[in-house]
Design an enzyme around this catalytic site. Sequence first.
Site, short mmCIF file in Angstrom:
data_model
loop_
_atom_site.label_atom_id
_atom_site.label_comp_id
_atom_site.label_asym_id
_atom_site.label_seq_id
_atom_site.Cartn_x
_atom_site.Cartn_y
_atom_site.Cartn_z
N TRP A 360 7.19 7.09 28.17
CA TRP A 360 6.17 6.04 28.15
C TRP A 360 5.63 5.76 29.55
O TRP A 360 4.59 5.11 29.70
CB TRP A 360 6.75 4.75 27.56
N ASP A 361 6.34 6.28 30.57
CA ASP A 361 5.89 6.13 31.96
C ASP A 361 4.42 6.54 32.11
O ASP A 361 3.65 5.93 32.84
CB ASP A 361 6.68 7.04 32.90
N GLU A 487 17.03 -0.74 29.07
CA GLU A 487 17.96 0.12 28.34
C GLU A 487 19.39 -0.41 28.38
O GLU A 487 20.30 0.25 27.86
CB GLU A 487 17.88 1.54 28.89
N LYS A 591 18.51 -3.79 33.16
CA LYS A 591 18.36 -2.57 33.96
C LYS A 591 17.05 -2.56 34.74
O LYS A 591 17.00 -2.20 35.91
CB LYS A 591 18.42 -1.34 33.04
N GLN A 592 15.97 -2.96 34.07
CA GLN A 592 14.64 -2.87 34.66
C GLN A 592 13.74 -3.92 34.02
O GLN A 592 14.06 -4.50 32.99
CB GLN A 592 14.05 -1.48 34.43
#
Length: 779
Positions: A360-361, A487, A591-592
């Site tokens: 998806w980046d 994630e 995580k992000q």
Amino acid sequence: MDAKGYEISPWELRWRGLDLEALHRTESTFAVSNGHIGIRGSFEEGEPRGLAGTYLNGFFEQRELPYAEAGYGYPEDGQTVVNVTDGNIIRLLIGDEPLDMRYGDAPHHERVLDFRSGTLRRTTEWVSPTGRRIRIRSERLVSFSSRAVAAIRYEVEPLDGELEVVLQSDLLANEPLPTKSDDPRVAAALDRPLVADFAAASGYRAVLAHHTRASNLYMAAGMDHEIELPADARCSIETEEDLARLTVAVDIPAGKSLCLTKYLAYGWSARRSVPALRAQVDGALAGAKETGWKTLLERQRAYLDKFWAVADVEIEGDAELQQAVRFGLFHVLQAGARGESRAIPAKGLTGPGYDGHAFWDTETYVLPVLTYTLPDSARDALRWRHTTLDKAKARAQQLGQQGAAFPWRSINGQECSGYWPAGTAAFHVGADVAAATSRYLAATGDTEFETEFGLEILVETARLWGSLGHHNSEGEFRIDGVTGPDEYTAIADNNVFTNLMAQQNLIDAATLCSKHPDLARDLGVDDEETARWRDAAEHMRLPYDDALGVHQQSDGFTHHADWDFEATPQDTYPLLLNYPYFDLYRKRVVKQADLVMALYLRGDAFTDEQKLANFLYYESITVRDSSLSACVQSVVASEVGDLQLAYDYLAEAALTDLHDLHANVSNGLHIASLAGTWLGCVAGFGGMRDYNGNITFAPRIPEQLNRLAFHMRIRGSCVSVEIRQHSATYTLTSGNSIPLSHHGEPFTLDETPVTHDIPEPPQIPRIRQPHGRAPTRRG
């Protein structure tokens, strides 16, 4: 040499000094590519090298995915990018001594990746173990103007009188690669993936053809040469199954040099025959030789001049950041310029990391950059997604859903993630593709793409949400059992990012169907279906914790147990390599950027007060174990008013690869993080938002910077934005007038530049990160 490392320069990446230990990193940073062919920055002599790598976009080998316990719907096969035939090798013998940088001495050595010429240059003075002295100059490019062509110019000059030289120019297939790592971010090792089909040589030209065993893809690679000889020479060419070699033996007189220009061509296909691929490569080589080295250089420079005229970001006050931003934009261009009918992998074509997969980046980080600077390349990337719709629809049907379920990771559109919670369950990919499609349509007004491709993408992604979600007894529309960008939280109910992106997907699909009712009917869409989409969007559940005054990343998230950050050693990050997912999933550790990503991409769904409260809360538990995070945190930090924190995060994103912050640049660059430097400058310090196709700005820059300037293509017009400490100036450099907004004040930009004052940022509480996870402060 004592001084080793990168030098700071505005338009190039220069490394001075010989440091063999750094090869595995610099081979990635010095990679050259055009989106179709990628060549890592290894030495021409073949050895020493860290990780050999020549890649063709979309060319992969298939492998069985291992499961301890398989289940229905699990993908059966994985895909791994193949290191194809290496044409970069030019071996050199001085007398009977091979030029090998591990031996002898290099009193001068430098390499330069030039962002304006689009070439990698090298100058080396080498003293052999027996005292012979030579100078090597080389320059290589992968052509933007001739998609199938790469070229190398290699010059040998003796520094101590006449020199006996043997030069060997190779095509080499099935190079040995390092063994597999336990790190899941590292590519699976492939043992001799190419099967020989054909080898031929004549004159200075050779062609090798191979195919893969399982994926049954065919490729051909060819080389041809021009040689400027200082004296009579003996030349011969030979081939084997995996090797073609041109050998040149010559005595170079004092004051003279030997110069070799090597032209390379590549082609691959799943359908075309070996003779057809050979013809394609022969034709590309003939065209390259006819064009010639000088004209290839001129065309490369012209292509980049045109790109930088629109894409450049100018920064005054931080020379290292200026270099890093241009480095990032250059590699984003290399990743996406000529991919055309292929995906843009997470590592571009700079290394085999993540097996060469696209995620998806691409749509969320890379395509915004390309949409506003190189829209044709954004169009090509979205067309690739459209070509995979059949696979995405089949995947949705396999999962018992309607519409299209795009893969979490893939090379050809087939789902390749063997880990369900952080793979297939990340259904937000479909909404990310839809958002990129809507952004492209609004930014370009491309009606042809809208009717031929865009409408179908939006319809099929909307259908997935219509079947994946449901209305509860209170009338809310729920999307359960999904994984958002974070994630470390998986199979959650009502992830806010997912739900908000799905909401916009549903609205955009219904709106476009109303605009094109006949085409919508051809896709089986009726008024009842679009009404269901609008109703689902209107009643989308967005969990909120009233006690804390923040949105929950997903249902119940704020009630999870705390992660003990103080007791977590810094050397155990990233946590995914040192702690069980079972523990991560049950704790408040992110995580992000996830909810914070929603604050950026769907900021129109939050009030200013909610944005600040949410950012304060989620900053305290986000560990940035992903390179995708820092740039998004920079954007939102800018918006809420912490310009120092935004500056720190932007530098982290920009320097991710140059400083090897994640200790894995050897497997390729982090293209999304590099694209994120543009986002940090334009959406962060520029405050650019494009909600519902309306372009607005809210610029502010940190006190360390004197000036920030960038450009954007918007509906055929080109807008330049120049930001200083207390004012911003908007200039229409080409095209028609365009409506814009500055800190909430609408205005129309025409041929007269417009300057507005910048208001002071709001006063906000101190924003804290988890223990030991604050970004490095940028002075």
